[in-house]
Design an enzyme around this catalytic site. Structure first.
Site, PDB file in Angstrom:
ATOM      1  N   ASP A   1       0.822  -1.216   0.000  1.00 24.35           N
ATOM      2  CA  ASP A   1       0.000   0.000   0.000  1.00 24.35           C
ATOM      3  C   ASP A   1       0.852   1.261   0.000  1.00 24.35           C
ATOM      4  O   ASP A   1       2.069   1.209   0.178  1.00 24.35           O
ATOM      5  CB  ASP A   1      -0.965  -0.013   1.200  1.00 24.35           C
ATOM      6  CG  ASP A   1      -0.311  -0.480   2.493  1.00 24.35           C
ATOM      7  OD1 ASP A   1       0.926  -0.451   2.579  1.00 24.35           O
ATOM      8  OD2 ASP A   1      -1.036  -0.874   3.416  1.00 24.35           O
TER       9      ASP A   1
ATOM     10  N   HIS B   1      -7.236  -4.556  10.264  1.00 26.50           N
ATOM     11  CA  HIS B   1      -6.988  -4.386   8.829  1.00 26.50           C
ATOM     12  C   HIS B   1      -5.707  -5.092   8.396  1.00 26.50           C
ATOM     13  O   HIS B   1      -4.791  -5.298   9.190  1.00 26.50           O
ATOM     14  CB  HIS B   1      -7.011  -2.911   8.415  1.00 26.50           C
ATOM     15  CG  HIS B   1      -5.823  -2.074   8.774  1.00 26.50           C
ATOM     16  ND1 HIS B   1      -5.935  -0.768   9.217  1.00 26.50           N
ATOM     17  CD2 HIS B   1      -4.490  -2.320   8.732  1.00 26.50           C
ATOM     18  CE1 HIS B   1      -4.732  -0.267   9.419  1.00 26.50           C
ATOM     19  NE2 HIS B   1      -3.839  -1.180   9.139  1.00 26.50           N
TER      20      HIS B   1
ATOM     21  N   GLU C   1      -9.553  -1.779   5.129  1.00 22.09           N
ATOM     22  CA  GLU C   1     -10.159  -1.384   6.392  1.00 22.09           C
ATOM     23  C   GLU C   1     -11.458  -2.168   6.633  1.00 22.09           C
ATOM     24  O   GLU C   1     -12.063  -2.684   5.676  1.00 22.09           O
ATOM     25  CB  GLU C   1     -10.483   0.118   6.349  1.00 22.09           C
ATOM     26  CG  GLU C   1      -9.253   1.035   6.316  1.00 22.09           C
ATOM     27  CD  GLU C   1      -8.625   1.244   7.695  1.00 22.09           C
ATOM     28  OE1 GLU C   1      -8.526   0.286   8.479  1.00 22.09           O
ATOM     29  OE2 GLU C   1      -8.225   2.391   7.974  1.00 22.09           O
TER      30      GLU C   1
ATOM     31  N   ASN D   1      -7.344  -2.518  14.367  1.00 24.81           N
ATOM     32  CA  ASN D   1      -8.758  -2.748  14.021  1.00 24.81           C
ATOM     33  C   ASN D   1      -8.937  -3.963  13.109  1.00 24.81           C
ATOM     34  O   ASN D   1     -10.011  -4.179  12.560  1.00 24.81           O
ATOM     35  CB  ASN D   1      -9.371  -1.497  13.364  1.00 24.81           C
ATOM     36  CG  ASN D   1      -8.722  -1.160  12.021  1.00 24.81           C
ATOM     37  OD1 ASN D   1      -7.811  -1.848  11.571  1.00 24.81           O
ATOM     38  ND2 ASN D   1      -9.195  -0.106  11.383  1.00 24.81           N
TER      39      ASN D   1
HETATM   40  C1  GLP Z   1      -0.439   0.145   8.614  1.00 21.49           C
HETATM   41  C2  GLP Z   1      -0.196  -0.600   7.281  1.00 21.49           C
HETATM   42  C3  GLP Z   1      -0.351  -2.073   7.467  1.00 21.49           C
HETATM   43  C4  GLP Z   1       0.308  -2.472   8.768  1.00 21.49           C
HETATM   44  C5  GLP Z   1      -0.492  -1.932   9.912  1.00 21.49           C
HETATM   45  C6  GLP Z   1       0.130  -2.135  11.258  1.00 21.49           C
HETATM   46  O1  GLP Z   1      -1.379   1.119   8.544  1.00 21.49           O
HETATM   47  N1  GLP Z   1      -1.001  -0.169   6.206  1.00 21.49           N
HETATM   48  O2  GLP Z   1       0.210  -2.759   6.356  1.00 21.49           O
HETATM   49  O3  GLP Z   1       0.362  -3.865   8.882  1.00 21.49           O
HETATM   50  O4  GLP Z   1      -0.896  -0.607   9.698  1.00 21.49           O
HETATM   51  O5  GLP Z   1       1.167  -1.238  11.484  1.00 21.49           O
HETATM   52  P1  GLP Z   1       2.188  -1.392  12.674  1.00 21.49           P
HETATM   53  O6  GLP Z   1       3.077  -2.539  12.306  1.00 21.49           O
HETATM   54  O7  GLP Z   1       2.948  -0.096  12.691  1.00 21.49           O
HETATM   55  O8  GLP Z   1       1.420  -1.649  13.895  1.00 21.49           O
END
Ligand code: GLP
Length: 241
Positions: free
Chosen positions: A67, A138, A143, A136
């Site tokens: 992404d 995702h 989302e 959440n």
């Molecule tokens: C982000 C990314 C995800 C990631 C998630 C968790 O927003 N888009 O690909 O897995 O949120 O992030 P973190 O590893 O910083 O908790």
């Protein structure tokens, strides 16, 4: 599904890097699906160390990221382009032209998404897809919502995600409100999906994803349908089991 329970972040990162390096040694021209966020940083550090020791080469690998924020380009330190170059690509021998992310600077969403889908389909199935999980539930930026989306699409980020990710920005209002994200098809089609989960803040999401109903309100729950899923989770993340 295989669950690897580890003590902490460092162990999670070491195990994840081992699996990635095994993949690249077994198939040097692997297509790697890569993720951003705090979770995979340690994994990437271990990959860099292995590369520096001469234990692995990424020269033939192709990578596709999950992404990117709409509006941010590689010059923005909060962009996922910047993250990937800073944390991994600059330190290994992957060829720059083989490392792909959605083009956040292309504000024509339809064009940006179609191009990325074409690219992902031309590369063929992802050999190993690294995934984190949002608090959440995702995955990538899929989302919670009323349906799953198969292909690359533009998403409105939820307030919860903006709150979670504001730590990467100076102010909350600097966090982009939209992102381009892979849909579920290439994630489910990946030959191996590697879900990394660390910390108590992810415990509820992980528990719901692996043990609850498969529902788009908990996007990671779709991973229950994956044919070859490895979850590496630390004690805190497993505290609800
Ligand atoms: C982000 C990314 C995800 C990631 C998630 C968790 O927003 N888009 O690909 O897995 O949120 O992030 P973190 O590893 O910083 O908790």
């Amino acid at each position: 599904m295989k669950l690897i329970a580890v003590a902490n972040y460092e162990e999670m990162s070491a195990r994840a890097a081992e699996i990635l390096l095994e993949q690249v040694c077994a198939k040097p021209d692997s297509v790697l699906g890569l993720a951003t966020g705090s979770t995979p940083v340690g994994t990437y550090q271990n990959m860099v160390t292995a590369y520096e020791r001469g234990e692995a080469s990424f020269a033939q690998c192709r990578s596709v990221n999950l992404d990117e924020y709409v509006g941010l380009g590689s010059e923005d330190e909060a962009s996922y382009h910047y993250f990937m170059w800073h944390n991994l690509f600059h330190h290994i021998d992957i060829r720059p032209e083989n490392a792909y992310l959605p083009d956040g600077k292309n504000l024509d969403a339809r064009d940006a998404c179609t191009r990325y889908d074409q690219l992902v389909s031309d590369l063929g199935p992802i050999d190993l897809q690294v995934l984190g999980i949002g608090s959440n539930g995702h995955i990538a930026f899929n989302e919670p919502g009323d349906h799953f989306v198969a292909d690359t699409h533009i998403v409105d980020l939820t307030d919860a995600t903006i709150d979670d990710n504001q730590r990467f920005f100076q102010r909350r209002e600097d966090v982009p409100t939209q992102a381009y994200t892979l849909g579920m098809r290439p994630i489910l089609n990946a030959r191996l999906a590697l879900l990394l989960v660390t910390g108590a803040g992810k415990a509820e999401a992980l528990h719901r994803s692996l043990t609850g109903p498969i529902t788009s309100t908990v996007p990671a729950s779709i991973l229950q349908l994956h044919n070859n899923l490895i979850v590496i989770a630390d004690e805190a993340a497993l505290s609800k089991f």
